[in-house]
Design an enzyme around this catalytic site. Structure first.
Site, PDB file in Angstrom:
ATOM      1  N   SER A   1      29.618  -0.739  56.028  1.00 18.33           N
ATOM      2  CA  SER A   1      31.968  -1.041  55.979  1.00 18.33           C
ATOM      3  C   SER A   1      32.725   0.414  55.112  1.00 18.33           C
ATOM      4  CB  SER A   1      32.701  -1.276  56.761  1.00 18.33           C
ATOM      5  OG  SER A   1      32.385  -2.465  56.239  1.00 18.33           O
ATOM      6  N   ASP A   2      33.106   0.492  54.766  1.00 21.90           N
ATOM      7  CA  ASP A   2      34.319   0.882  53.771  1.00 21.90           C
ATOM      8  C   ASP A   2      35.073  -0.566  53.803  1.00 21.90           C
ATOM      9  OD1 ASP A   2      35.288   2.316  51.723  1.00 21.90           O
ATOM     10  OD2 ASP A   2      35.707   4.398  52.767  1.00 21.90           O
ATOM     11  N   TRP A   3      35.509   0.157  52.793  1.00 21.65           N
ATOM     12  CA  TRP A   3      36.452  -1.558  52.077  1.00 21.65           C
ATOM     13  C   TRP A   3      37.668  -1.912  53.466  1.00 21.65           C
ATOM     14  CZ3 TRP A   3      36.042  -3.102  47.203  1.00 21.65           C
ATOM     15  CH2 TRP A   3      37.150  -4.493  46.888  1.00 21.65           C
TER      16      TRP A   3
ATOM     17  N   ASP B   1      37.408  -2.293  56.512  1.00 22.13           N
ATOM     18  CA  ASP B   1      38.200  -1.501  57.866  1.00 22.13           C
ATOM     19  C   ASP B   1      37.231  -2.406  59.169  1.00 22.13           C
ATOM     20  OD1 ASP B   1      39.450   0.483  56.148  1.00 22.13           O
ATOM     21  OD2 ASP B   1      37.686   1.526  56.194  1.00 22.13           O
TER      22      ASP B   1
END
Length: 773
Positions: free
Chosen positions: A316-318, A320
């Site tokens: 995942s991104d930060w 998210d």
């Protein structure tokens, strides 16, 4: 033995050897798979879930809370043990306090973590450390910084991009880190987007070609079982999919597009990089057609893992996953958000801070049957394979002495070379450039004496605001010009400056009147304008025009009657049409990195012949941001009776624009055949001659136009490019191959399609037509 018998015997031996090699490879792969499966069989549910968790360094650093750390940085033993021994966290990322560290500090920190993971933990599974090393090893003091990806794209030089990635990989490993969150493969087709500079520009073909080189540079030549050697890192493709196409132009806001558009423009770079063996991939932080990508099963599982057969790690991104609840409101709480994301196909959560929430809830979800054990095992298998691919099970600890070339002069030369080839000469009326070295030069503008603006975001700190703390040994544009012609011949006043407020900035007039008066006494004016550093949400804007203050500065300078050279130092093309016609020379420097000042000065004074080309359309107006590969209906001709002719397709400078101090002539465009069957390839050749008086590099761009198709075709598309160097009067013949894939478009059935009909090939001013039957 006769020749026939010898050939038969040799063939048999070769086949036997090939079968032996295949069997050995299969055996090794089976052995590695068996090791992973055995480990999974021994893991508790809590240990499996922990491997899917990633935290930021501040969480385990000594400090008053987990959001910041005391300096000098040190790990908190209790927090480290809690994260790794109790919660079995499998990955750590980022730096602490948003600040770069020396290689020595990185080694000390990561070795401490690995000591806990590999000596104290029950199953001794090493952690995997990740970092955003996007134009060099971002968070390592002393590392070699290249131009940002948009500048690398402007070189149109595959070799330079690959070399830069190799050097970044080496210096990242020299920092004890094996996972790099790069390259960015987002299509940079919207100049409003705050992260356009992180990608390779607006063209799918260019982004695909350079993305491949970056992946190869980061990961090196993979071993027979996909192993990444000790001088390379795992690449991470960002951000799957269509992250850079929000309707508002602002970061992490919704995109709306058909699946046909997704596949035609946004998917090719990712698909090619996956086929090349990219180890990991990061997910789009936004929404596509009202569905957050982190919860989109169709994109993450059906498309990515099944159709594209991606076997690597999906991260995942930060923050998210929690955004599915806190921002996007498709989940009622954190627990439901975790369920949606993991079931959609996320393998590792970049939690950042509250890892207990993720781990405890995911364990509960499995026990409740809301997340299947098979989905957990698949995610953990991907995490462990990536660690195995990086050799972490064999040797989790790097030795700094194994990387003696860190910050080597050859690395720095490569960074300079890339900066020099990226810089793009957009305008040069009456041969104003190159400048004579005996002229009195007045240097001005907010970007003239700043290392921060040369580097941009992701440079020693997230927003690049700490660059000046680390980059003092390099030259700003002003300092490089002074080195070029001597301080006595250079006068400077900012005119406009940036005022810092934390990580953000605003502009103010800095003795603007005095600067204009001083400029009038010079022979030539070099005004350095553009943007200060930014990325992500802090880079969102409401007006694409260059700021009012900077525009006023340039206009006032132009009114002095002195020759004005505008140096653009910006992450995206800020509109300059309010003064473009009043200045004779414009140079686009993008974000060239620590050696950008030197490269710019060498271009301005003719030590280097410029060869950069625009990797995007430079818009003339904020409401006119079409790509070069627009549809025919965007070109409204006067003969068609339209009234607002200003609203026609009208970029300030088109994709591929870039002048030189020499001239080139194209001739003799030839096709291998004028008619071919659908599915056949075509050979295209063209002669390029340097008709000027000095050696120069030229990027040769081949475009293809499908004249009639069942889906309205773009006016033209880049389908080949090469960069060559020619001496005066030298001619070289270049040959390109147009394969069926280059002639295809994504049809209504969402599959690549080549239709019968006429096609036009264009290279510079040369055109030729062929027919597919």
């Amino acid at each position: 033995m006769n020749l026939q018998s010898f050939n038969i015997k040799a063939t048999a031996q070769a086949l036997a050897l090939g079968m032996l090699c295949l069997s050995q490879t299969a055996f090794a792969q089976n052995a590695q798979d068996a090791q992973i499966e055995k480990l999974i069989s021994q893991m508790t549910l809590q240990e499996k879930v922990g491997q899917m968790a990633q935290i930021t360094l501040d969480v385990i650093g000594k400090g008053k809370d987990r959001y910041s750390s005391f300096e000098p940085l040190a790990l908190d033993t209790a927090e480290l043990n809690k994260a790794i021994l109790k919660y079995h966290v499998g990955s750590v990322l980022n730096t602490a306090n948003n600040r770069a560290r020396t290689p020595q500090v990185w080694h000390e920190l990561i070795n401490q973590m690995q000591a806990v993971a590999t000596k104290k933990a029950r199953l001794k599974i090493p952690i995997i450390y990740g970092i955003d090393a996007i134009h060099g090893t971002t968070y390592t003091a002393g590392a070699t910084f290249f131009p940002q990806q948009i500048g690398q794209a402007a070189t149109f030089n595959r070799n330079l991009v690959r070399e830069g990635a190799e050097i970044a990989a080496y210096e990242t490993r020299a920092s004890g880190i094996r996972w790099n969150f790069s390259p960015v493969l987002d299509l940079g087709a919207d100049p409003r987007f705050s992260r356009q500079w992180e990608g390779y520009g607006e063209d799918p073909y260019l982004g695909t070609a350079l993305g491949l080189e970056a992946v190869k540079g980061y990961q090196g030549q993979l071993g027979q079982n996909g192993e990444i050697d000790a001088k390379h890192v795992a690449a991470c493709l960002k951000h799957f999919l269509a992250y850079s196409a929000p309707a508002s132009g602002k970061d992490r806001t919704p995109a709306y597009m058909s699946e046909q558009m997704l596949r035609e423009y946004h998917l090719p770079a990712f698909k090619a990089a996956i086929e090349a063996g990219a180890a990991t991939i990061m997910i789009n932080s936004g929404l596509i057609n009202n569905i957050p990508t982190h919860a989109n099963y169709q994109i993450l599982t059906k498309l990515l893992k099944e159709e594209l057969n991606f076997k690597g790690l999906v991260v995942s991104d930060w923050g998210d996953i929690e955004n599915l609840y806190r921002r996007d409101h498709i989940a009622a709480n954190d627990k439901e958000a975790i369920m949606l994301a993991v079931n959609a196909g996320i393998d590792m959560s970049m939690i950042a801070y509250q890892y207990e929430v993720f781990c405890d809830n995911l364990v509960a979800l499995v026990k409740e049957g809301k997340v299947k054990q098979e989905r957990i095992d698949d995610a953990v298998r991907r995490v462990l394979r990536t660690k195995q691919q990086l050799g972490l099970f064999k040797n989790a600890v790097e030795k700094q002495k194994d990387y003696p070339k860190f910050a080597d002069k050859t690395f720095q030369q490569a960074a300079y070379n890339t900066a020099a080839e990226s810089i793009t000469l957009l305008k040069n009326q009456n041969g104003v450039l190159p400048l004579a070295k005996n002229k009195k030069v007045f240097v001005t503008g907010p970007n003239a004496n700043s290392m921060r603006t040369l580097n941009g975001g992701w440079s020693y700190s997230w927003q690049g605001e700490k660059v000046e703390d680390f980059a003092g040994q390099y030259n700003t544009i002003l300092e490089a010009i002074q080195n070029e012609v001597g301080k006595a011949n250079v006068q400077y006043a900012a005119g406009v400056s940036y005022k810092m407020t934390g990580s953000y900035y605003e502009e103010f007039a800095d003795k603007l009147e005095e600067a204009v008066a001083q400029a009038a006494q010079s022979d030539v004016i070099v005004v350095c304008v553009g943007e200060n550093s930014y990325t992500e949400k802090p880079g969102d804007l409401n007006d694409l025009y260059l700021s009012d203050l900077q525009t006023t500065l340039v206009q006032r300078l132009a009114a002095t009657g002195k020759p004005v050279v505008v140096v653009l130092n910006e992450g995206r093309p800020r509109v300059i049409s309010r003064f473009e016609q009043s200045v004779p020379a414009i140079v686009q420097a993008y974000l060239p990195g620590n050696f950008g000042g030197d490269a710019i000065a060498d271009i301005l004074f003719g030590d280097v012949n410029p060869s950069g080309k625009l990797p995007y359309n430079y818009p003339r107006y904020p409401n006119s941001v079409s790509t070069y590969y627009h549809k025919p209906s965007e070109e409204q001709k006067k003969a068609e009776g339209m009234y607002n002719y200003e609203a026609d397709y009208n970029p300030q400078y088109e994709f591929g624009t870039g002048l030189s101090y020499t001239t080139f002539k194209y001739s003799n465009l030839q096709l291998s055949k004028n008619k071919l069957k659908v599915g056949e390839s075509l050979s295209v050749s063209v002669d390029v001659t340097n008709t000027g008086t000095r050696e120069g590099k030229e990027t040769v761009l081949l475009y293809l136009s499908d004249k009639v198709a069942s889906i309205t075709p773009d006016v033209k598309r880049l389908k080949g490019f090469d960069k060559i160097s020619l001496k005066p009067n030298e001619t070289r013949k270049l040959t390109f191959t147009l394969s069926p894939a280059e002639m295809a478009f994504i049809g209504l059935d969402l599959k690549p399609t080549v239709e019968a009909g006429d096609f036009e090939v264009q290279v510079a001013d040369q055109k030729a037509v062929f027919v597919c039957e």
